[in-house]
Each structure stands twice: as C-alpha cells, then as structure tokens.
Write an enzyme that holds these catalytic residues in place. Sequence first.
Site, mmCIF file in Angstrom:
data_model
loop_
_atom_site.group_PDB
_atom_site.id
_atom_site.type_symbol
_atom_site.label_atom_id
_atom_site.label_comp_id
_atom_site.label_asym_id
_atom_site.label_seq_id
_atom_site.Cartn_x
_atom_site.Cartn_y
_atom_site.Cartn_z
ATOM 1 C CG ASP A 86 -5.480 1.662 0.209
ATOM 2 O OD1 ASP A 86 -4.628 1.556 1.096
ATOM 3 O OD2 ASP A 86 -5.790 2.741 -0.330
ATOM 4 C CG HIS A 103 1.416 -2.022 3.896
ATOM 5 N ND1 HIS A 103 2.578 -2.565 3.428
ATOM 6 C CD2 HIS A 103 0.958 -1.217 2.909
ATOM 7 C CE1 HIS A 103 2.810 -2.100 2.199
ATOM 8 N NE2 HIS A 103 1.840 -1.281 1.878
HETATM 9 P P1 IMP Z 1 1.178 10.935 -1.965
HETATM 10 O O1 IMP Z 1 1.798 9.613 -2.254
HETATM 11 O O2 IMP Z 1 0.918 11.168 -0.503
HETATM 12 O O3 IMP Z 1 1.925 12.052 -2.633
HETATM 13 O O4 IMP Z 1 -0.285 10.933 -2.643
HETATM 14 C C1 IMP Z 1 -0.463 10.888 -4.057
HETATM 15 C C2 IMP Z 1 -1.689 10.055 -4.398
HETATM 16 O O5 IMP Z 1 -1.422 8.688 -4.093
HETATM 17 C C3 IMP Z 1 -2.957 10.408 -3.602
HETATM 18 O O6 IMP Z 1 -4.080 10.178 -4.442
HETATM 19 C C4 IMP Z 1 -2.962 9.400 -2.450
HETATM 20 O O7 IMP Z 1 -4.258 9.169 -1.972
HETATM 21 C C5 IMP Z 1 -2.383 8.179 -3.155
HETATM 22 N N1 IMP Z 1 -1.659 7.253 -2.250
HETATM 23 C C6 IMP Z 1 -0.400 7.377 -1.784
HETATM 24 N N2 IMP Z 1 -0.062 6.328 -1.027
HETATM 25 C C7 IMP Z 1 -1.119 5.506 -1.019
HETATM 26 C C8 IMP Z 1 -1.363 4.234 -0.419
HETATM 27 O O8 IMP Z 1 -0.527 3.632 0.250
HETATM 28 N N3 IMP Z 1 -2.594 3.684 -0.642
HETATM 29 C C9 IMP Z 1 -3.527 4.313 -1.412
HETATM 30 N N4 IMP Z 1 -3.334 5.499 -1.982
HETATM 31 C C10 IMP Z 1 -2.146 6.095 -1.799
HETATM 32 MG MG MG Z 2 -3.119 0.993 2.334
#
Ligand code: IMP
Ligand code: MG
Length: 334
Positions: A13, A43
């Site tokens: 982000d 994105h």
């Molecule tokens: P997962 O990738 O859905 O398994 O989430 C694992 C951790 O990564 C969590 O804390 C999510 O909030 C974070 N996370 C996963 N993808 C993103 C992203 O694209 N942006 C920000 N946080 C992410």
């Molecule tokens: Mg994002």
Amino acid sequence: MPCSVVVCGFFGDTGKGKVISHLALKDKLDITARAGVGPNAGHTVLIGGRKYGLRMLPSAFMQKKCRLLIGPGVLVNPEILLKEMKLTESMSRVGVDPQCAIIEARHIEADKVGHLAKDIRTTGTGTGPCNAERALRKVRLAREVRELKDYLTDVPLEVNTAIDSGKQVLIEGTQGTYLSLFHGTYPYVTSKDVTASAACSDVGVGPTKVDDVIIVFKAFTTRVGAGPLPNEISLEEAEKRGWTEYGTVTGRPRRASPFNVELAKRAVMLNGATQAAVTKVDVLFPECKGATSYSKLSRDAKAFIENIEKEIKIPVTLIGTGPDALEMADRRRS
Ligand code: IMP
Ligand code: MG
C-alpha cells in the site's frame, strides 16, 4: 528500463499502482508482467478522474499498446481476473501463464476462519491456503481452466523475448518487503517471498536480465492486519494528520507511523534497489500537490526527500504529489 522491477519497501500500500501507471504512460511500456502472491493485492490506479482498484491485472492497462501478463508464480482467481479484464477493456492484451495456480472456493473459506483470520488477519482471499496446497502439489493450474483457455501464453518466453529485443518491460511486484514470508515480520506475513528476486522468479526472468529495481515508499508508513509497526500512532492521531487510509481489498483502516528510515534502508538492501519512489509527499507537504517537477517542490519537501536519499544511498527519482498517475515529479528526465 528496458527491464525494471517495481517493489514496495514497507508493508504494501505504498502506491505501486500509481507509480506503475505513471511509468506505463511516460516510458511507453511494451510489456508488464504481474508477479507477487495473487488477488490479496489491491493496486489503486487513478487516471482521468476514474479510479480502478485492481487485484489481478497489471496496473499498466491504460497504456493501450502494453501486453498485460501474469507470471506462473502468481495465484489466479479467474472470476476476479475476468471481471477486471472487462472493466478495463483489455481482453485482447492479457496473457496468463498455464502454470499459474488457481484459487478455489475452499481456499477462500479456509482463509476466513481460525488462525489465519483471527491471529494473522489475512485478506481472506484464499492465497495462503492455495499456496499451501501448491506446495503439497495438489493444486489445479490455469491450463486446466476452460474460462482461461483463450488467454494462456508462455509468460517467461514472452517476457525474455521482449527483453532481448530491447522492448520496455516492467515486472510488477505486489505486497511489501516486510510482508515477505522470508524477510518480513513472521508470522505476520503473506504466504511467499515478495522481494525483487521473488518477483523475477514469479515471471521467469533471471537476475542478470534486470536493469533497475525501483523501490516504492510512502511518505508515512502504514500496515493493515496484525503484526509489529514501530512508532505506530493512534487512529485519532493519524486522522488529525490526514494519514487515514482504508484497504483496497478489505476496506480495513490502515495503521500508521512516520516514515521509517531503518526499515527503508534494509528494504533497499534486500531488494538490491537502484532507485526509489516516495509517494504521497503532498500529504505531508500540501503545497506540493500536483507538482510535476522537482524544482516545483517546496524547500521543506526537498529537505525531506534529500534526507531520505542520504540515508538509503540511492536516488529518489519519482515523487508522488497526488493520486493521479500523472501527479508525479519525475527526476529521471530532468
Ligand atoms: P494474506 O496475504 O492475505 O495471507 O495476508 C497476510 C498479511 O499480509 C495480512 O496482514 C494482510 O493484511 C497483509 N497483506 C497481504 N496483501 C497485502 C497487500 O497487498 N497490501 C497490504 N497488506 C497486505
Ligand atoms: Mg494495496
């Protein structure tokens, strides 16, 4: 360029979508290949007053000549991908590698309960359970999915052929360095490595083929989900400073802290970054809103950027001054 990798140096982000859409237009990209985990990413692209929150499709879609590829390392949710292709009218330019693993309903269900939902606070998009199944060698691949038949292509071959013929190629990383399964704040991380080396592997490009690694930071640091965030400020304080944001995928409020120099330095090392982008500088310095050249930034904003450069020891070439793809002070050509 010709082959650049874009990654995030914090917790995701930071504005990769914005940076990539800027590069797509300015550098007239021929190919973007999406790397990273899968549809857990969000994105955001703002172009001509219209906002797109993309989870599967590369962020360079507004460059009409650009091929939009998804590398074999990426997990695909066909429903989300097909919807985004329609939304952006990019059907004729999309290519999916036959070896991409497919997210099924059971992966999403498993991601919404127990340890993953309660302790890790994942995005609930099924990516962790799907990668687990992939490691067990039981997962279904894109080559078996009828709806994707028309889009299948050998992504590593396309990307390497383009690099070898001098075309403008960009590899789009997702998430952020400190969400990496290897280099992040385990267990509060995503389900694979997401640094630049992994992004290259995701699309089948070897390290000798890469010219630039652009690392994206935001003027303040944010994090969604659980896990450590040094110097975190309260939600009320974030609101007062105008730093409140909500997740593109989950709508959850993002936790915030001031720009973290120590994390930035280590991220530059882990990614072998050659240049940096710093987005949302206009949030800290509103007088810079919309500036498209470095000379138009205020003295305070320049001092902020120059201090970051001194610490991370690579040039900050791209400075975000607003959400639109073109609100960017681009120092690469000044
Ligand atoms: P997962 O990738 O859905 O398994 O989430 C694992 C951790 O990564 C969590 O804390 C999510 O909030 C974070 N996370 C996963 N993808 C993103 C992203 O694209 N942006 C920000 N946080 C992410
Ligand atoms: Mg994002």
